[in-house]
Design a protein around this motif. Sequence first.
Motif, short mmCIF file in Angstrom:
data_model
loop_
_atom_site.label_atom_id
_atom_site.label_comp_id
_atom_site.label_asym_id
_atom_site.label_seq_id
_atom_site.Cartn_x
_atom_site.Cartn_y
_atom_site.Cartn_z
N GLN A 84 0.84 -1.17 0.16
CA GLN A 84 0.07 0.01 0.06
C GLN A 84 0.83 1.29 -0.06
O GLN A 84 0.85 2.08 0.90
N LYS A 85 1.57 1.54 -1.03
CA LYS A 85 2.64 2.36 -1.13
C LYS A 85 1.84 3.71 -1.35
O LYS A 85 2.29 4.87 -0.83
N VAL A 86 0.83 3.88 -2.14
CA VAL A 86 0.20 5.06 -2.86
C VAL A 86 -0.53 5.52 -1.57
O VAL A 86 -0.48 6.83 -0.93
N ARG A 87 -1.53 4.89 -1.10
CA ARG A 87 -2.48 5.51 -0.26
C ARG A 87 -2.72 4.16 0.75
O ARG A 87 -3.25 3.17 0.39
N GLY A 112 4.43 13.05 1.31
CA GLY A 112 3.79 12.82 2.59
C GLY A 112 3.18 11.35 2.67
O GLY A 112 3.26 10.66 1.73
N PHE A 113 2.30 11.16 3.73
CA PHE A 113 1.81 9.93 4.09
C PHE A 113 0.69 9.59 2.97
O PHE A 113 0.64 8.34 2.42
N SER A 114 0.07 10.33 2.35
CA SER A 114 -0.96 10.31 1.33
C SER A 114 -0.84 11.05 0.01
O SER A 114 -1.54 12.04 -0.15
N PRO A 115 0.27 10.55 -0.73
CA PRO A 115 0.44 11.50 -1.71
C PRO A 115 -0.70 11.71 -2.81
O PRO A 115 -1.55 10.71 -3.11
N ARG A 116 -0.81 12.90 -3.35
CA ARG A 116 -1.99 13.11 -4.57
C ARG A 116 -1.18 13.67 -5.74
O ARG A 116 -0.29 14.53 -5.45
#
Lengths: 674, 269
Positions: free
Chosen positions: A383-386, B48-52
């Motif tokens: 779960q690298k992306v999210r 960061g933790f949740s890249p967008r």
Amino acid sequence: MSPAPGTVDPLPESRAYNPGNMESLWPVIEPLLANVSKPARYIGGEMGARRPEHDGFQVAWLLVYPDTYEIGLPNQGLQILYEILNDRNDSLAERAYAPWIDMEQAMRENGVPLFSIENNFPASAFNVIAFNLSAELVYTNVLNLLDLGGVPLRSSDRAVSDPIVMAGGHCTYNPEPLAEFIDAFVIGDGEEVVGEINAVISSWLHSNSGDRDRRILREALAQIDGVYVPALYGSRYDGQRFMGTVPVGNAPPEVIKRTVADLGQWPLPRQQLVPLTEVVHDRLNVEVFRGCTRGCRFCQAGMITRPVRERPAQQIRDMVRDGLQRTGYDEVALTSLSTADLSGIESTVRDIIDDPTNGGRVSVSLPSLRVDAFTVATAAEIQKVRRTGLTFAPEGGTWRMRRVINKLIREEDLYGAVDAAFGQGWRRVKLYFLVGLPTERDEDILGIVELGRRCVEIGQRYHRSVTIVASVGGFVPKPHTPFQWCAQDSMEELQRKVALLRAASREVRGLTVRWHDPAATTVEGIVSRGDRRIGAVIEQVWRAGGTFQEWSEQFRLDLWLNAMESEGLSIDELVHRERGPEEALPWDHISAGLHRDFLWDDWQQALEGSGVADCRWTPCYDCGACTDQGIEHIVASSLPPAGGSQGTGQDLSSASKVPVRFTSAPDQASTFAV
Amino acid sequence: MTGSSAEMQLRIRYTKLGKIRFTSQRDVARLWERALRRSRLPVAWSKGFSPRPLLSFGLALPTGAESLGEYLDIELDSWDSPGREVAHDAIGILDPVTSAALSTFLSSLLPDGLSVQAVAPVPAGSGSLQHEVSSCTWELEVAGVTEVQVARQIDAVLRSSNVPVRRVRKGRMLEDDIRPAIRSLTLGADCGRDHRGTEGTVALSATVATKPRGVRPGELLEGLEADLVLVRARRTHQWIEHGDARWEPLSEAGELPGETGLHAQERAS
């Protein structure tokens, strides 16, 4: 077919089932959309959607998911049939979903019937209306949608020109509550049988008008393996007690489920629908195997979908790569009833992540994690992306309870999993439990809080603030499971247990308890094991306005209680009573391939608190699913997966020594041996 | 823009027409994210933790409204990415020809109703769409009234100094004066391009300020105090204003605001 509303169009005999002068309803739909919530639910336009041309010779199917668009769109079963039917040259398919209450009201006020979202044709213009039944509480919606489509509610009231109403999905393993309303049910996997059904319907539609009688069609459909035509059966009762269902026409005494022997022959859907608006499970979904033999005794899905049929690893990789490229999704879910059990799961997910053609930013989600640290390490790596939340399902609060339900998770498995999760950066872990299980004692309930407390303590070693969410559902005994004979807890008893749980959990900071409404659990119990008499109850609830009953804000217990009472039916008899070994059950004429004595023995073993191993990796105990059907497991690995116990027959003492290196940086967590 | 290491920013102009107008702004953002992943353009991501992905949309378009000019700024990363070749071929040299090719390519990845009209590189340090756009023009089709009635109401609005409308905010009913936001209000459609009015409707055109907050088409009609039904709302223009001059954030022909001035700035850096 019925002509579109307001038109009378005599048809030449050779095209007698041509829906005729069909026109898109869009001009009357469009003005309604300005004033309803989430109007994108009604516009279709998904990538992968078809726009079939109705030539009058192909059998036209309307595939209906009887819940909202955002719940129904991702349904893979419906999408698979959609592709199969549209790819055949003798059939076509469009889709419909239940309009939300505001839209339904606007439609009724303006005389707009249920319509397909592709061509916006009225439901009554289709030859077949086929419902996907995934949950019992949607049954009132099925009736509502038939009514909204202008189709007579009862099978016996339908004329030759009315659509044929069918249903498939897991709930059809007890079809009786909807027996009056559905012309034919499909039991089991639909991939093969849908073509056989289409051929029968096609030839009936093309037959001379003298032979185009619904009775003839019923008998023809009933000859297809896996198709149940309820009008050809009758049920007997003795007072409140159900006594049995037998054929009253030309139909087999037992309808046996259909099973696709090799999932590798059905790499579907090839063109998963990508919606324009947000839906649940909004990602690429690839089914990696079907069936589960973990043997959890409460789990209907695990019992009725046997045996395990894995998709070939290379096909999985191809479906993922092609799917990601086609859709633009950055997330793929490898779906099954227990994906961590897939042979070679680690190398499969690593190949997906390492494949440069996948764009480098893909996360893989495993919707059902096994409870062990090994699985968590895999989850952290992929779960690298999210990062989605982590959820485990110990289901029972004590080891004794988990042995009763055959969910053989040791406490050290759970603590190892939770330790790994917090160690690798998660701060919130969700745990699923059931209450109301057979033989349950208060100590089992309090065991849930104790497990939660220990998990919070483990988390606090890594982070100052952590959350454990214990999500607690009320247990409903399901047909074709070892628990089909057991008494369901009363609403009051469930309420007492929830109160006990809440009181005990209040003292544990960091533990949040969520629970399912015991009233909804009770109603689910009425429908799950109901016989044909429940059809009248469903109809009454619908007539009193009870739609979307699985939505808590729409659920109306009073409607169900009133309907049960006015039909003279006892909830105690139907829901809260234990059955004996000889008693007739309303689904006895439907076979999931499981021997009745296997289920009964397993029920007795549950009461003794002894578990059974997973037959994928251990000798067969003849449940019937393979042996009687001439099929067998298709499992690439002859060994159970490493790490964890859960009925694999492994050395449980090794569970705490899974080869995982805990680090705070998820990127470095990949150095573990397989 | 967000302190990223992005090397290049692209501005995209697109339309939203037809059935897809019933999708929300969030839906359109998701559709763009998926289309851009398929394009293999090297879109930059947040850390960061949740890249967008670093996409920034301008003024939100209400669900149900159409638009002839929506905008999206994309930050692009270094060329060292799997999409490098696609991107290089398409935008390596952004002359009008390749810009048109990129527009066609992106349109092919989007669902029906979303169509890219122009693409242009925006110099580093340009203001965000959200910040720069200060007014927009709407074309509205209404039913249930005659042209004469609408004309009379428009006149009344323009002559009054105060046009109160009510709105609910955080559960409380507020009253807002929208008169200061109304720059122009005229009968008839203002744009001459491919417009087919719906039968039996009256068209009107309005230019409204978007700051401090946007005036929604529904509020505009409430201000008209006529018993009418909004049949169709279409945003025809968004404007970046400097003094008396105004530009679109990116014209259909692919021109950026004050094109020459921006080029000069680029050369200077």
